[in-house]
Design a protein around this motif. Sequence first.
Motif, mmCIF file in Angstrom:
data_model
loop_
_atom_site.group_PDB
_atom_site.id
_atom_site.type_symbol
_atom_site.label_atom_id
_atom_site.label_comp_id
_atom_site.label_asym_id
_atom_site.label_seq_id
_atom_site.Cartn_x
_atom_site.Cartn_y
_atom_site.Cartn_z
ATOM 1 N N VAL A 1 -45.655 -72.409 -106.086
ATOM 2 C CA VAL A 1 -44.508 -72.580 -105.186
ATOM 3 C C VAL A 1 -44.559 -73.964 -104.559
ATOM 4 O O VAL A 1 -45.599 -74.630 -104.542
ATOM 5 C CB VAL A 1 -44.510 -71.508 -104.079
ATOM 6 N N ASP A 2 -43.423 -74.379 -104.033
ATOM 7 C CA ASP A 2 -43.357 -75.681 -103.375
ATOM 8 C C ASP A 2 -44.296 -75.721 -102.176
ATOM 9 O O ASP A 2 -44.429 -74.736 -101.430
ATOM 10 C CB ASP A 2 -41.927 -75.967 -102.907
ATOM 11 N N ALA A 3 -44.912 -76.844 -101.972
ATOM 12 C CA ALA A 3 -45.886 -76.981 -100.882
ATOM 13 C C ALA A 3 -45.254 -76.696 -99.527
ATOM 14 O O ALA A 3 -45.915 -76.199 -98.611
ATOM 15 C CB ALA A 3 -46.482 -78.387 -100.898
ATOM 16 N N GLU A 4 -43.965 -76.985 -99.374
ATOM 17 C CA GLU A 4 -43.308 -76.795 -98.084
ATOM 18 C C GLU A 4 -43.249 -75.330 -97.680
ATOM 19 O O GLU A 4 -43.040 -74.998 -96.520
ATOM 20 C CB GLU A 4 -41.894 -77.365 -98.123
ATOM 21 N N PHE A 5 -43.409 -74.396 -98.662
ATOM 22 C CA PHE A 5 -43.314 -72.976 -98.357
ATOM 23 C C PHE A 5 -44.677 -72.326 -98.137
ATOM 24 O O PHE A 5 -44.751 -71.205 -97.652
ATOM 25 C CB PHE A 5 -42.614 -72.243 -99.501
ATOM 26 N N THR A 6 -45.740 -72.995 -98.512
ATOM 27 C CA THR A 6 -47.044 -72.326 -98.543
ATOM 28 C C THR A 6 -47.510 -71.847 -97.172
ATOM 29 O O THR A 6 -48.244 -70.873 -97.074
ATOM 30 C CB THR A 6 -48.105 -73.264 -99.140
ATOM 31 N N ASN A 7 -47.100 -72.536 -96.122
ATOM 32 C CA ASN A 7 -47.531 -72.153 -94.774
ATOM 33 C C ASN A 7 -46.463 -71.386 -94.025
ATOM 34 O O ASN A 7 -46.583 -71.171 -92.819
ATOM 35 C CB ASN A 7 -47.934 -73.403 -93.981
ATOM 36 N N CYS A 8 -45.409 -70.968 -94.698
ATOM 37 C CA CYS A 8 -44.319 -70.238 -94.060
ATOM 38 C C CYS A 8 -44.599 -68.745 -94.147
ATOM 39 O O CYS A 8 -44.672 -68.185 -95.249
ATOM 40 C CB CYS A 8 -43.003 -70.583 -94.745
ATOM 41 N N ARG A 9 -44.757 -68.101 -92.991
ATOM 42 C CA ARG A 9 -45.084 -66.672 -92.978
ATOM 43 C C ARG A 9 -43.977 -65.860 -93.617
ATOM 44 O O ARG A 9 -44.241 -64.919 -94.377
ATOM 45 C CB ARG A 9 -45.324 -66.202 -91.541
ATOM 46 N N ARG A 10 -42.719 -66.215 -93.324
ATOM 47 C CA ARG A 10 -41.604 -65.468 -93.895
ATOM 48 C C ARG A 10 -41.620 -65.543 -95.417
ATOM 49 O O ARG A 10 -41.420 -64.533 -96.098
ATOM 50 C CB ARG A 10 -40.287 -66.012 -93.364
ATOM 51 N N PHE A 11 -41.872 -66.731 -95.954
ATOM 52 C CA PHE A 11 -41.916 -66.883 -97.407
ATOM 53 C C PHE A 11 -43.090 -66.107 -97.993
ATOM 54 O O PHE A 11 -42.976 -65.492 -99.057
ATOM 55 C CB PHE A 11 -42.019 -68.352 -97.798
ATOM 56 N N SER A 12 -44.228 -66.105 -97.304
ATOM 57 C CA SER A 12 -45.402 -65.378 -97.795
ATOM 58 C C SER A 12 -45.119 -63.884 -97.889
ATOM 59 O O SER A 12 -45.526 -63.214 -98.853
ATOM 60 C CB SER A 12 -46.606 -65.629 -96.878
#
Length: 471
Positions: free
Chosen positions: A422-433
């Motif tokens: 996945v894109d790096a910008e999403f890796t720390n997003c709790r909602r995306f996780s």
Amino acid sequence: MPCASVRAVNFSYFPRSILTLSHHLLLKIRYCIPPQRCKVSKCRDEDCDDFLPWLENKAGVRISSLLAIGNSDYGRSLFACKSIQAGDSLLKVPFVLQISPDNVLPDIKPFLTDSVGAVAKLALVILVEQKKGQKSEWAPYISRLPQHGELHSTIFWSENELKMIQQSSLYQETIDQKAQIKKEFLAIKPVFDRFPDIFEGVNFENFKHAYGLVASRAWESMKGQSLIPFADFLNHNGTSQSVLVSDEYRQLSEVIADRDYVPGEEVFIRYGRFPNSVLVLDFGFTVPNNMYDQVCIQVDIPYDDHLRAMKLDLLQKNCLPKLKDAYFSSSGGSFIMKEVRSARGKGKGIPQSLRAFARVLCSSSPQELNDLALEAVQQDGRLARRPLINRSLEIQAHEILLSQIDKLIANNNMSIENLQAVDAEFTNCRRFSIRRQMAQDLLTGEVRVLRSASAWLTNYCQLVRSNRKQL
């Protein structure tokens, strides 16, 4: 987890409860009920300590002395605050506390067309009460509903997030559902324009959020749908035998404990026997290793098949009325497949309708199709439900299914692998996780179902070959 949805889902809807009785409103009797102190778990939600006393005071009756509101990994939930035994009444919510489409403002009702469904009407009620703020008689309830960004139904997923489940039929179901919500919004928009003092600033995103709140929490009844405060804090467990039932004579909805609980333990009910494809679209959560998982398989008759028109005509004439596990269109059929029966007796096997479709599909002459039609008339009226006399064609029919299912397995596995890239910008997003895990649960469950079907079809073809050699 939110409570069950009332949305009708293509190929995968099951009744979510046995709420079968009307919601006539009682006269409101108000008097104070002394708050009951109970042993609250470490998960206690102190912000909700006043919620149950407020609700009981509003109803004028006791709702529950066994449950308290707490926090779980899925948001607000209900926990045992005393020892509970199987058979105990966990809660009783009078109809007077239930919000239904009847609560739409009288001035608005005449302007709602028949194209506006019950969920959209309830969304209107939510929007009106939200605009009232603390002046709303339902403010303690409305203010505790999930806020924007806290719902995880796929109707709220971004395009990039939806790409994670593009391999699943849920992808198209989500697109269809979003289009339906937009259609209902456009049908209601004239009401917003006519009553600007009530709906000032309300836009499509506000409506979609309210729609999502209702779709994930409303309980179905013969009169439509209703929101049931406090009861809708109960989370789902597919193995629970507890469900919400309604009693028209006593004018209340009730939940009975299906097992014992110790103080501090979260209490569950079953929304229905739902696969993850329904849970993620309607409620915004998934269940790992969901025993009710299923896959929608689309099988089409090729346009270059010189018998295509004859085959489609034969299928349409012999497959009506629609089967619960199949839907026939102008190009082919869609079939629901659950985990296939194994040595442990689990699952229901390959749908007979799917196997019948494959037998028609592999027929190579008008005579073979006529023979199938004649056999249906002479037997029980169902088309191609018996093995073909020509064993080579019988094997070919099932190998067609096997080939398609193996391709689906490979594609799903590739999608699961891609979830990690996945894109790096999403890796720390709790909602995306959270949503990525939901996508993984969905696709993994579908692979499990498909693999069981692949194994069954492989064994069946080998058995037919063996019998043919013996003959």
